[in-house]
Motif scaffolding. Structure first.
Motif, PDB file in Angstrom:
ATOM      1  N   PHE A  77      -4.024   6.413   8.268  1.00  0.00           N
ATOM      2  CA  PHE A  77      -2.934   5.506   7.915  1.00  0.00           C
ATOM      3  C   PHE A  77      -2.377   4.840   9.166  1.00  0.00           C
ATOM      4  CE2 PHE A  77      -2.677   7.417   3.751  1.00  0.00           C
ATOM      5  CZ  PHE A  77      -1.980   6.512   2.970  1.00  0.00           C
ATOM      6  N   PRO A  78      -1.644   3.734   9.002  1.00  0.00           N
ATOM      7  CA  PRO A  78      -0.873   3.213  10.129  1.00  0.00           C
ATOM      8  C   PRO A  78       0.147   4.254  10.595  1.00  0.00           C
ATOM      9  CG  PRO A  78      -1.012   1.580   8.383  1.00  0.00           C
ATOM     10  CD  PRO A  78      -1.549   2.857   7.813  1.00  0.00           C
ATOM     11  N   ASP A  79       0.558   4.162  11.846  1.00  0.00           N
ATOM     12  CA  ASP A  79       1.462   5.138  12.435  1.00  0.00           C
ATOM     13  C   ASP A  79       2.781   5.267  11.662  1.00  0.00           C
ATOM     14  OD1 ASP A  79       1.842   6.850  15.019  1.00  0.00           O
ATOM     15  OD2 ASP A  79       3.715   5.720  14.816  1.00  0.00           O
ATOM     16  N   SER A  80       3.213   4.197  11.012  1.00  0.00           N
ATOM     17  CA  SER A  80       4.483   4.221  10.280  1.00  0.00           C
ATOM     18  C   SER A  80       4.457   5.179   9.096  1.00  0.00           C
ATOM     19  CB  SER A  80       4.833   2.813   9.790  1.00  0.00           C
ATOM     20  OG  SER A  80       3.781   2.276   9.017  1.00  0.00           O
TER      21      SER A  80
ATOM     22  N   LYS B 116       0.851  -1.181   0.000  1.00  0.00           N
ATOM     23  CA  LYS B 116       0.000   0.000   0.000  1.00  0.00           C
ATOM     24  C   LYS B 116       0.889   1.233   0.000  1.00  0.00           C
ATOM     25  CE  LYS B 116      -3.373   2.512   2.804  1.00  0.00           C
ATOM     26  NZ  LYS B 116      -4.151   2.532   4.068  1.00  0.00           N
ATOM     27  N   ALA B 117       0.627   2.155  -0.902  1.00  0.00           N
ATOM     28  CA  ALA B 117       1.432   3.370  -1.003  1.00  0.00           C
ATOM     29  C   ALA B 117       1.444   4.111   0.331  1.00  0.00           C
ATOM     30  CB  ALA B 117       0.882   4.276  -2.093  1.00  0.00           C
ATOM     31  N   GLY B 118       2.635   4.408   0.823  1.00  0.00           N
ATOM     32  CA  GLY B 118       2.772   5.216   2.023  1.00  0.00           C
ATOM     33  C   GLY B 118       2.781   4.460   3.326  1.00  0.00           C
ATOM     34  N   ALA B 119       2.495   3.154   3.321  1.00  0.00           N
ATOM     35  CA  ALA B 119       2.434   2.387   4.567  1.00  0.00           C
ATOM     36  C   ALA B 119       3.709   1.559   4.746  1.00  0.00           C
ATOM     37  CB  ALA B 119       1.216   1.478   4.560  1.00  0.00           C
ATOM     38  N   SER B 120       4.051   1.279   6.003  1.00  0.00           N
ATOM     39  CA  SER B 120       5.176   0.401   6.350  1.00  0.00           C
ATOM     40  C   SER B 120       6.485   0.847   5.704  1.00  0.00           C
ATOM     41  CB  SER B 120       4.861  -1.056   5.955  1.00  0.00           C
ATOM     42  OG  SER B 120       3.646  -1.489   6.493  1.00  0.00           O
ATOM     43  N   HIS B 121       6.682   2.155   5.587  1.00  0.00           N
ATOM     44  CA  HIS B 121       7.851   2.681   4.876  1.00  0.00           C
ATOM     45  C   HIS B 121       9.156   2.238   5.530  1.00  0.00           C
ATOM     46  CE1 HIS B 121      10.132   5.639   2.487  1.00  0.00           C
ATOM     47  NE2 HIS B 121      10.807   5.859   3.594  1.00  0.00           N
ATOM     48  N   GLU B 122       9.278   2.441   6.839  1.00  0.00           N
ATOM     49  CA  GLU B 122      10.531   2.115   7.527  1.00  0.00           C
ATOM     50  C   GLU B 122      10.779   0.614   7.528  1.00  0.00           C
ATOM     51  OE1 GLU B 122      12.733   2.892  11.843  1.00  0.00           O
ATOM     52  OE2 GLU B 122      10.750   3.720  11.445  1.00  0.00           O
ATOM     53  N   LEU B 123       9.717  -0.169   7.748  1.00  0.00           N
ATOM     54  CA  LEU B 123       9.854  -1.625   7.741  1.00  0.00           C
ATOM     55  C   LEU B 123      10.336  -2.111   6.384  1.00  0.00           C
ATOM     56  CD1 LEU B 123       9.348  -4.458   8.977  1.00  0.00           C
ATOM     57  CD2 LEU B 123       6.991  -4.276   8.142  1.00  0.00           C
ATOM     58  N   LEU B 124       9.743  -1.592   5.312  1.00  0.00           N
ATOM     59  CA  LEU B 124      10.146  -2.005   3.975  1.00  0.00           C
ATOM     60  C   LEU B 124      11.595  -1.625   3.698  1.00  0.00           C
ATOM     61  CD1 LEU B 124       9.451  -3.188   1.212  1.00  0.00           C
ATOM     62  CD2 LEU B 124       8.619  -0.932   0.528  1.00  0.00           C
TER      63      LEU B 124
ATOM     64  N   GLY C  10      -0.433   1.410  15.892  1.00  0.00           N
ATOM     65  CA  GLY C  10      -1.666   2.170  15.950  1.00  0.00           C
ATOM     66  C   GLY C  10      -1.918   2.907  14.649  1.00  0.00           C
ATOM     67  N   GLN C  11      -2.990   3.721  14.637  1.00  0.00           N
ATOM     68  CA  GLN C  11      -3.339   4.479  13.442  1.00  0.00           C
ATOM     69  C   GLN C  11      -3.363   5.968  13.735  1.00  0.00           C
ATOM     70  OE1 GLN C  11      -6.162   2.756  10.559  1.00  0.00           O
ATOM     71  NE2 GLN C  11      -6.834   1.409  12.203  1.00  0.00           N
ATOM     72  N   ILE C  12      -3.157   6.736  12.670  1.00  0.00           N
ATOM     73  CA  ILE C  12      -3.127   8.196  12.778  1.00  0.00           C
ATOM     74  C   ILE C  12      -4.020   8.822  11.722  1.00  0.00           C
ATOM     75  CG2 ILE C  12      -0.810   8.362  13.782  1.00  0.00           C
ATOM     76  CD1 ILE C  12       0.254   8.875  10.935  1.00  0.00           C
ATOM     77  N   ALA C  13      -4.486  10.015  12.008  1.00  0.00           N
ATOM     78  CA  ALA C  13      -5.142  10.848  10.997  1.00  0.00           C
ATOM     79  C   ALA C  13      -4.108  11.844  10.498  1.00  0.00           C
ATOM     80  CB  ALA C  13      -6.331  11.580  11.599  1.00  0.00           C
ATOM     81  N   ILE C  14      -4.005  11.995   9.184  1.00  0.00           N
ATOM     82  CA  ILE C  14      -3.068  12.952   8.588  1.00  0.00           C
ATOM     83  C   ILE C  14      -3.876  14.134   8.078  1.00  0.00           C
ATOM     84  CG2 ILE C  14      -1.252  13.300   6.888  1.00  0.00           C
ATOM     85  CD1 ILE C  14      -0.794  10.288   6.900  1.00  0.00           C
ATOM     86  N   LEU C  15      -3.636  15.306   8.691  1.00  0.00           N
ATOM     87  CA  LEU C  15      -4.396  16.520   8.401  1.00  0.00           C
ATOM     88  C   LEU C  15      -3.475  17.614   7.891  1.00  0.00           C
ATOM     89  CD1 LEU C  15      -5.431  15.503  11.600  1.00  0.00           C
ATOM     90  CD2 LEU C  15      -7.313  16.882  10.780  1.00  0.00           C
ATOM     91  N   PRO C  16      -4.050  18.653   7.268  1.00  0.00           N
ATOM     92  CA  PRO C  16      -3.252  19.845   6.946  1.00  0.00           C
ATOM     93  C   PRO C  16      -2.710  20.459   8.243  1.00  0.00           C
ATOM     94  CG  PRO C  16      -5.401  19.897   5.864  1.00  0.00           C
ATOM     95  CD  PRO C  16      -5.459  18.785   6.842  1.00  0.00           C
TER      96      PRO C  16
ATOM     97  N   LEU D 144       5.606  12.075   5.808  1.00  0.00           N
ATOM     98  CA  LEU D 144       4.842  13.310   5.948  1.00  0.00           C
ATOM     99  C   LEU D 144       5.657  14.530   5.542  1.00  0.00           C
ATOM    100  CD1 LEU D 144       2.805  12.833   9.255  1.00  0.00           C
ATOM    101  CD2 LEU D 144       2.282  12.119   6.915  1.00  0.00           C
ATOM    102  N   TRP D 145       4.963  15.527   4.999  1.00  0.00           N
ATOM    103  CA  TRP D 145       5.559  16.804   4.641  1.00  0.00           C
ATOM    104  C   TRP D 145       5.441  17.766   5.822  1.00  0.00           C
ATOM    105  CZ3 TRP D 145       3.136  18.088  -0.821  1.00  0.00           C
ATOM    106  CH2 TRP D 145       3.457  17.054  -1.721  1.00  0.00           C
ATOM    107  N   ALA D 146       6.138  18.895   5.711  1.00  0.00           N
ATOM    108  CA  ALA D 146       6.025  19.929   6.739  1.00  0.00           C
ATOM    109  C   ALA D 146       4.606  20.488   6.806  1.00  0.00           C
ATOM    110  CB  ALA D 146       7.016  21.053   6.456  1.00  0.00           C
ATOM    111  N   GLU D 147       3.865  20.397   5.700  1.00  0.00           N
ATOM    112  CA  GLU D 147       2.491  20.900   5.651  1.00  0.00           C
ATOM    113  C   GLU D 147       1.469  19.918   6.232  1.00  0.00           C
ATOM    114  OE1 GLU D 147       4.691  22.574   2.026  1.00  0.00           O
ATOM    115  OE2 GLU D 147       4.560  20.685   3.130  1.00  0.00           O
ATOM    116  N   HIS D 148       1.933  18.778   6.764  1.00  0.00           N
ATOM    117  CA  HIS D 148       1.053  17.760   7.325  1.00  0.00           C
ATOM    118  C   HIS D 148       1.213  17.689   8.843  1.00  0.00           C
ATOM    119  CE1 HIS D 148       1.680  15.448   3.277  1.00  0.00           C
ATOM    120  NE2 HIS D 148       0.822  16.433   3.144  1.00  0.00           N
ATOM    121  N   THR D 149       0.181  17.226   9.512  1.00  0.00           N
ATOM    122  CA  THR D 149       0.244  16.901  10.937  1.00  0.00           C
ATOM    123  C   THR D 149      -0.406  15.544  11.154  1.00  0.00           C
ATOM    124  OG1 THR D 149       0.199  19.200  11.682  1.00  0.00           O
ATOM    125  CG2 THR D 149      -0.506  17.535  13.265  1.00  0.00           C
ATOM    126  N   ALA D 150       0.227  14.716  11.977  1.00  0.00           N
ATOM    127  CA  ALA D 150      -0.316  13.399  12.314  1.00  0.00           C
ATOM    128  C   ALA D 150      -0.892  13.442  13.723  1.00  0.00           C
ATOM    129  CB  ALA D 150       0.774  12.338  12.227  1.00  0.00           C
TER     130      ALA D 150
END
Length: 287
Positions: free
Chosen positions: A239-242, A106-114, A173-179, A247-253
């Motif tokens: 998304f999952p916490d990973s 899935k795009a954007g998930a498990s980035h560090e693990l991968l 866990g899971q997070i919401a990614i907002l502006p 995330l960009w500087a314009e995002h908040t988790a």
């Protein structure tokens, strides 16, 4: 026992999915009369009626439902055999043919693990070449079944692992990614209900098996598009916490207080006999 040709299955699946001979013929790139004759011949050979035809249109019989399910699986298996055979005869290295594996995620998930998995596997003697294919929310299973992928990172409870072998790798866990500038971005936690009903900030919609779930949120085709739309204040995503890794500087988790934990699995077809795949799975479980 009489066998079915791949061509016959393709014809029937097209009609069964479209429930309209004209649209099915257009999809197959053929005229409607020979398609109708082919389906009638198929019904005679099998000795059962597959389709109900009347003034209101076309519908599947019980036998037709069965053949649609089995036919899709058979066509996927045929496509998988072709794709994996071609990969097995891939480019030669200095010591002969080099194995190649396609990993879907899935795009954007498990980035560090991968990242850790690919680095660890690359250090193994005789490691195969790994091609990573980002996919939509629920496309990994389809990619394994039709041979576009040899192995996948999948996430329960969102992905079904039925019919596959798997090993559990990580729970998070899971997070919401907002502006970053949104009024809810300063919150310590949010609930799923709050995230799904933010005025002017609808949830992003990922493709599920080629279709998008209903809703006001934008249809998302890749991670870059999603990141841009969140930064512009047009959508929110869960998304999952990973996923914090991209995330960009314009995002908040913001953590979700009531979302179920997400378990990442490495998943592969149960019938696989690939030695390169076995080594990759061994590396993943050792991580």
């Amino acid at each position: 026992m009489e066998s079915l040709e791949t061509r016959e299955l393709r014809y029937f699946v097209a009609v069964a999915e479209e429930l309209h001979f004209g649209r099915a013929a257009e999809r197959l790139g053929m005229a409607q009369p020979p398609l109708s004759r082919a389906i009638q011949q198929l019904e005679r050979r099998l000795g059962v009626r597959l389709l109900n035809r009347n003034r209101r249109g076309v519908s599947l019989t019980g036998a037709g439902e069965t053949l649609l399910h089995e036919g899709r699986a058979a066509l996927d298996a045929t496509a998988a055999a072709v794709r994996r055979t071609r990969r097995a005869g891939g480019a030669d290295g200095p010591d002969g043919p080099r194995d190649r594996l396609v990993l879907a995620m899935k795009a954007g998930a498990s980035h560090e693990l991968l990242h850790k998995l690919l680095d660890a596997y690359a250090a193994e003697p005789g490691a195969a070449e790994i091609e990573v294919l980002p996919s939509g929310t629920c496309e990994q299973g389809k990619m394994l079944r039709d041979g576009r992928a040899d192995v996948a990172l999948m996430h329960t409870p969102y992905n079904s692992l039925a019919g596959f072998d798997s090993e559990e790798l990580m729970t998070e866990g899971q997070i919401a990614i907002l502006p970053a500038g949104h009024r809810l971005a300063a919150r310590k936690t949010l609930s799923l209900a709050e995230v799904s009903d933010i005025p002017g900030l609808p949830l992003a919609r990922w493709s599920r098996d080629g279709t998008f779930p209903p809703g006001p949120g934008p249809e998302i085709h890749d991670q870059t598009q999603l990141a841009q739309l969140i930064a512009l204040g047009r959508t929110v995503a869960v998304f999952p916490d990973s996923a914090r890794a991209w995330l960009w500087a314009e995002h908040t988790a913001v953590p979700l207080s009531d979302a179920p934990p997400v378990v990442t699995h490495i998943v592969w077809p149960a019938h696989s006999r690939s030695l390169a795949l076995a080594r990759l799975i061994d590396t993943a479980t050792r991580l």
